[in-house]
Design a protein around this motif. Sequence first.
Motif, mmCIF file in Angstrom:
data_model
loop_
_atom_site.group_PDB
_atom_site.id
_atom_site.type_symbol
_atom_site.label_atom_id
_atom_site.label_comp_id
_atom_site.label_asym_id
_atom_site.label_seq_id
_atom_site.Cartn_x
_atom_site.Cartn_y
_atom_site.Cartn_z
ATOM 1 N N PHE A 82 3.875 8.466 -1.083
ATOM 2 C CA PHE A 82 2.553 9.101 -1.068
ATOM 3 C C PHE A 82 2.604 10.629 -0.958
ATOM 4 O O PHE A 82 1.856 11.312 -1.655
ATOM 5 C CB PHE A 82 1.654 8.443 -0.020
ATOM 6 N N GLY A 124 -5.520 6.774 -5.187
ATOM 7 C CA GLY A 124 -4.086 6.561 -5.017
ATOM 8 C C GLY A 124 -3.808 5.900 -3.674
ATOM 9 O O GLY A 124 -3.911 4.676 -3.540
ATOM 10 N N ILE A 125 -3.488 6.696 -2.667
ATOM 11 C CA ILE A 125 -3.176 6.122 -1.352
ATOM 12 C C ILE A 125 -4.380 5.328 -0.856
ATOM 13 O O ILE A 125 -5.531 5.704 -1.102
ATOM 14 C CB ILE A 125 -2.768 7.230 -0.347
ATOM 15 N N GLY A 126 -4.098 4.241 -0.166
ATOM 16 C CA GLY A 126 -5.192 3.406 0.335
ATOM 17 C C GLY A 126 -5.799 4.001 1.588
ATOM 18 O O GLY A 126 -5.635 3.446 2.678
ATOM 19 N N LYS A 171 2.120 0.601 10.273
ATOM 20 C CA LYS A 171 3.217 1.310 9.593
ATOM 21 C C LYS A 171 4.367 1.494 10.578
ATOM 22 O O LYS A 171 5.512 1.139 10.294
ATOM 23 C CB LYS A 171 2.712 2.663 9.095
ATOM 24 N N TYR A 222 5.340 -2.587 -0.061
ATOM 25 C CA TYR A 222 4.930 -1.421 0.737
ATOM 26 C C TYR A 222 6.225 -0.696 1.108
ATOM 27 O O TYR A 222 7.098 -1.288 1.759
ATOM 28 C CB TYR A 222 4.185 -1.950 1.958
ATOM 29 N N ASN A 247 -0.063 -5.736 -0.477
ATOM 30 C CA ASN A 247 -0.057 -4.359 -0.936
ATOM 31 C C ASN A 247 1.293 -4.197 -1.625
ATOM 32 O O ASN A 247 2.311 -4.419 -0.986
ATOM 33 C CB ASN A 247 -0.150 -3.407 0.267
ATOM 34 N N TYR A 307 -4.436 -6.453 5.609
ATOM 35 C CA TYR A 307 -5.590 -6.505 4.697
ATOM 36 C C TYR A 307 -6.351 -7.818 4.782
ATOM 37 O O TYR A 307 -7.152 -8.126 3.916
ATOM 38 C CB TYR A 307 -5.102 -6.263 3.251
ATOM 39 N N LYS A 311 -7.647 -0.218 7.761
ATOM 40 C CA LYS A 311 -8.451 -0.506 6.575
ATOM 41 C C LYS A 311 -9.677 -1.330 6.975
ATOM 42 O O LYS A 311 -10.761 -1.150 6.436
ATOM 43 C CB LYS A 311 -7.629 -1.244 5.520
ATOM 44 N N TYR A 327 -6.987 -3.601 -3.557
ATOM 45 C CA TYR A 327 -6.158 -2.980 -4.586
ATOM 46 C C TYR A 327 -6.209 -3.777 -5.882
ATOM 47 O O TYR A 327 -6.119 -5.004 -5.860
ATOM 48 C CB TYR A 327 -4.691 -2.909 -4.129
ATOM 49 N N PHE A 376 6.599 1.369 -5.860
ATOM 50 C CA PHE A 376 6.680 0.256 -4.909
ATOM 51 C C PHE A 376 7.916 -0.610 -5.151
ATOM 52 O O PHE A 376 8.085 -1.643 -4.505
ATOM 53 C CB PHE A 376 5.435 -0.631 -5.027
ATOM 54 N N ARG A 378 -1.451 1.068 -9.544
ATOM 55 C CA ARG A 378 -2.352 0.490 -8.538
ATOM 56 C C ARG A 378 -3.570 1.387 -8.329
ATOM 57 O O ARG A 378 -3.432 2.585 -8.117
ATOM 58 C CB ARG A 378 -1.612 0.337 -7.206
HETATM 59 C C1 MLT Z 1 -1.097 2.434 0.766
HETATM 60 O O1 MLT Z 1 -1.754 3.149 0.017
HETATM 61 O O2 MLT Z 1 -0.242 1.649 0.343
HETATM 62 C C2 MLT Z 1 -1.356 2.529 2.229
HETATM 63 O O3 MLT Z 1 -2.415 3.359 2.483
HETATM 64 C C3 MLT Z 1 -0.248 3.065 2.939
HETATM 65 C C4 MLT Z 1 -0.374 2.801 4.391
HETATM 66 O O4 MLT Z 1 -1.189 2.005 4.856
HETATM 67 O O5 MLT Z 1 0.418 3.409 5.113
#
Ligand code: MLT
Length: 410
Positions: free
Chosen positions: A17, A40-42, A109, A132, A187, A218, A249, A347, A379, A388
Amino acid sequence: MAKINENYLKLQAGYLFPEIERRVNEYSRTNPEKKIIKMGIGDVTLPLIPSVVKAFQEGVDEMSKIKTFRGYGPYEGYRFLREAIVKNDYIDRGVKIDIDEVFISDGSKSDTGNIQEIFGIDNTIAITDPVYPVYVDTTIMAGRTGKMQKNGYFDGIIYMPCTEDNNFIPDLPESRADLIYLCFPNNPTGATPSKNDLKKWVDYAASNNSIILYDSAYEAFIQEKNIPHSIFEIEGARRVAIEFRSYSKTAGFTGTRCAYTVIPKELMAKTSKGDSYPLHSLWYRRQSTKFNGVSYPVQKAAYAVYSDSGKAEIRDVINYYMKNAGIIREQLLKLGFKVYGGINAPYAWVRTKENIDSWELFDKLLFEANIVATPGSGFGPSGEGFIRFSAFALRENVIEAMDRIKNIKL
Ligand code: MLT
């Protein structure tokens, strides 16, 4: 001179990221007038829900008064939050978890990476591909791998490809694994297993004395019935699994930081002499030595997620993101893309057209449509040829992004 941990030198240039952010910042610097839409990033975009904000503020207020001020909290987290977790996330789903089996933390994480510390260095780790990146990178940092091979795989890791052919649900590993990382809803692919799929894993772990590290960050996004939210819904899982959950999330806590990890007391691993040892007590030892807990106001804020108003507000937020996911799916399908995920996960996992690679599509989207998505190859090798899209964007941006994509040739 002090020596570095050379395992870090085996890592890919940068964490995925920050690397994307670097490329986006570079583009923005030379094209300051462009409005970039980030998918992009979640990372969540909607603010904390009112019930959480109120509890957060009350927590801060309590910290400002001598009578209600609190210093260090319990290492495993406040009981009020752990009780609410057990009741709402487990008992209400028919799963028995003891309050003492829940450890509050600042994020999945860190927990999914740190958990490796309580396992011997010679454990073999199985990891899905794509994945991930934290699971792979922390395995490398710990020194559990050799070098990267030409195909992008690291020696010492058992990879489990997740492809269109297996509906992105991994097959059991060909050789025995001690530790197995699974993440569902997945993910990056958005795939979800049936109870039968998960049962195979629990049975595999039971007959191989393996431990499943189950990331269900998730689970709140699952829309369809009969999809397991927790590995502990599967019989026998208490003896083979650790589960990671997060408010990041689910409740917009990516910046607020709160998560939890469940380690059943009967979960054992072996000493070199062959004696069984409970992982629960090792994790408590690790956490109480290296971690002083999540702040009281944050835990109070997380607790509010389980109030009646909190549950209703959270449901609205999740529905909002899942409607975004639906829009992304529908629009990209209309444009002739193969789209996976986005039904029980925030996603959408999208196949690139005409065999262009993931980074090429990333560049095209950035340069021609000013949209940021995450290249699938970031990934893992099996993510090559995919990109993604995160549904955690504002609705108007999702709609605009899909309009922009319509107007470029991809
Ligand atoms: C992602 O985009 O895969 C996540 O936001 C990364 C994360 O949760 O650290």
